[in-house]
Design an enzyme around this catalytic site. Sequence first.
Site, PDB file in Angstrom:
ATOM      1  N   SER A   9       0.891  -1.292   0.022  1.00 55.32           N
ATOM      2  CA  SER A   9       0.090   0.156  -0.201  1.00 55.32           C
ATOM      3  C   SER A   9       1.091   1.472   0.105  1.00 55.32           C
ATOM      4  O   SER A   9       0.849   2.342  -0.280  1.00 55.32           O
ATOM      5  CB  SER A   9      -1.203   0.259   0.572  1.00 55.32           C
ATOM      6  OG  SER A   9       0.147  -0.297   2.961  1.00 55.32           O
ATOM      7  N   TYR A  40      -4.186   0.618   3.842  1.00 55.76           N
ATOM      8  CA  TYR A  40      -5.302  -0.065   3.575  1.00 55.76           C
ATOM      9  C   TYR A  40      -5.641  -0.911   4.711  1.00 55.76           C
ATOM     10  O   TYR A  40      -7.090  -1.359   4.799  1.00 55.76           O
ATOM     11  CB  TYR A  40      -4.711  -1.019   2.996  1.00 55.76           C
ATOM     12  CG  TYR A  40      -4.388  -1.023   1.850  1.00 55.76           C
ATOM     13  CD1 TYR A  40      -4.463  -0.040   0.852  1.00 55.76           C
ATOM     14  CD2 TYR A  40      -4.015  -2.177   0.353  1.00 55.76           C
ATOM     15  CE1 TYR A  40      -3.632  -0.255  -0.639  1.00 55.76           C
ATOM     16  CE2 TYR A  40      -3.522  -2.674  -0.897  1.00 55.76           C
ATOM     17  CZ  TYR A  40      -3.492  -1.272  -1.221  1.00 55.76           C
ATOM     18  OH  TYR A  40      -3.351  -0.678  -2.457  1.00 55.76           O
ATOM     19  N   GLY A  41      -5.261  -0.532   5.654  1.00 58.46           N
ATOM     20  CA  GLY A  41      -5.678  -1.207   7.060  1.00 58.46           C
ATOM     21  C   GLY A  41      -7.325  -0.503   7.518  1.00 58.46           C
ATOM     22  O   GLY A  41      -7.919  -2.325   8.208  1.00 58.46           O
ATOM     23  N   ASN A  72       1.247  -7.733   4.471  1.00 52.58           N
ATOM     24  CA  ASN A  72       0.913  -8.481   5.189  1.00 52.58           C
ATOM     25  C   ASN A  72      -1.158  -7.802   4.588  1.00 52.58           C
ATOM     26  O   ASN A  72      -1.653  -8.744   5.443  1.00 52.58           O
ATOM     27  CB  ASN A  72       0.397  -7.905   6.254  1.00 52.58           C
ATOM     28  CG  ASN A  72       2.535  -8.397   7.068  1.00 52.58           C
ATOM     29  OD1 ASN A  72       2.605  -9.000   7.358  1.00 52.58           O
ATOM     30  ND2 ASN A  72       2.924  -7.269   7.499  1.00 52.58           N
ATOM     31  N   THR A  73      -1.573  -6.608   5.061  1.00 51.03           N
ATOM     32  CA  THR A  73      -2.816  -6.412   4.885  1.00 51.03           C
ATOM     33  C   THR A  73      -3.591  -6.686   4.126  1.00 51.03           C
ATOM     34  O   THR A  73      -4.494  -7.843   3.517  1.00 51.03           O
ATOM     35  CB  THR A  73      -3.131  -4.797   4.720  1.00 51.03           C
ATOM     36  OG1 THR A  73      -3.117  -4.607   6.072  1.00 51.03           O
ATOM     37  CG2 THR A  73      -4.396  -4.335   5.412  1.00 51.03           C
ATOM     38  N   GLU A 150       4.821   6.486   6.203  1.00 51.04           N
ATOM     39  CA  GLU A 150       4.636   7.117   5.410  1.00 51.04           C
ATOM     40  C   GLU A 150       5.266   8.302   5.383  1.00 51.04           C
ATOM     41  O   GLU A 150       4.633   8.632   4.333  1.00 51.04           O
ATOM     42  CB  GLU A 150       3.281   6.931   5.144  1.00 51.04           C
ATOM     43  CG  GLU A 150       2.438   6.325   3.863  1.00 51.04           C
ATOM     44  CD  GLU A 150       3.260   5.346   2.805  1.00 51.04           C
ATOM     45  OE1 GLU A 150       3.612   4.818   2.675  1.00 51.04           O
ATOM     46  OE2 GLU A 150       2.963   5.372   1.144  1.00 51.04           O
ATOM     47  N   THR A 183       4.296  -4.066   6.695  1.00 47.72           N
ATOM     48  CA  THR A 183       5.590  -4.194   6.846  1.00 47.72           C
ATOM     49  C   THR A 183       6.616  -3.043   6.565  1.00 47.72           C
ATOM     50  O   THR A 183       7.396  -2.342   6.380  1.00 47.72           O
ATOM     51  CB  THR A 183       6.224  -4.613   4.850  1.00 47.72           C
ATOM     52  OG1 THR A 183       5.254  -3.996   3.668  1.00 47.72           O
ATOM     53  CG2 THR A 183       5.474  -5.812   4.534  1.00 47.72           C
TER      54      THR A 183
HETATM   55  N1  DGL Z   1       2.447  -2.142   4.438  1.00 44.82           N
HETATM   56  C1  DGL Z   1       0.857  -3.058   4.809  1.00 44.82           C
HETATM   57  C2  DGL Z   1       1.142  -4.072   5.602  1.00 44.82           C
HETATM   58  O1  DGL Z   1       2.380  -5.403   6.084  1.00 44.82           O
HETATM   59  C3  DGL Z   1      -0.098  -1.406   5.011  1.00 44.82           C
HETATM   60  C4  DGL Z   1       0.259  -0.252   5.728  1.00 44.82           C
HETATM   61  C5  DGL Z   1      -1.541   0.117   5.404  1.00 44.82           C
HETATM   62  O2  DGL Z   1      -1.524  -0.103   4.076  1.00 44.82           O
HETATM   63  O3  DGL Z   1      -2.280   0.114   6.769  1.00 44.82           O
HETATM   64  O4  DGL Z   1       0.378  -4.906   6.366  1.00 44.82           O
END
Ligand code: DGL
Length: 263
Positions: A9, A40-41, A72-73, A150, A183
Amino acid sequence: MATVGLFDSGFGGLTVVREVKRQLPGVNVRFYGDNSRIPYGPLPKETIVRYTRQILDFLAGKNIDIAIIACNTATSASLEEVKDEYPFPVLGVIKPGIKGALAATRNNKIGVVATEFTIGSGAHKQGLKAANPKAEVIGQACPQITLLVEAGKTSGPEVEAAVSGYLKNFKGTGIDTLVLGCTHYPVLEDTIRNYVDQNVTIIDPAVETVAEAKEWLQKKGLVTDCVSPSYKFYTSGDPELFTQVGTIILGWPIDNVEKVVLG
Ligand code: DGL
């Protein structure tokens, strides 16, 4: 020469890219950061699955041999749905995090920090318990950490306050292992280490994820020595900011960032 496609994301997936460079120095990398649609969370599953397909379709046009959902999301929301839709393997980062945690824990008490979606999905908890019914899993959503990274904030009072605020919830739980289940979080690994007990092993799933990709590429005979692999970065956000923050996270200067808006 092999080409690995990755996406996140936002900037977090670059922690997986730097691991690709460490374990697979001779492969090309194509990375898409969906910086304009982060985070994305808080999104519903359907939206994350739609974004995942858009980005994998885009990477599919870049002649990649293997894809890594370096988020991961997105992995917890969509890997099972999309993994068989492409002519290349699609790997996620959840199972590798689970594998790393199972190998590290001695008392079966495992902490997981991740986004609200990932924690809500129970992906780590279910995977850990399926492999080891004795596992006790304590999850903590840390959405603010994603937003700080971010914005390119990797140190200072705001970062300390956010990290210490979230990690104090593990005090007294006895965890001996902590999975960085987003991540973005490995960017702040040094700070995170300061707020957990000294005996806690911190797991960055990037290590096992890239090991899995390497194993597959080696089996296919695609890992060759290449003196100058090409790295290409795409962002839906601001290429200048990507260049700036990307250079900090990766630890080497990047300049080939292109703006690509999907959907
Ligand atoms: N880097 C993303 C993860 O590993 C999530 C960040 C997000 O978009 O909320 O879940």
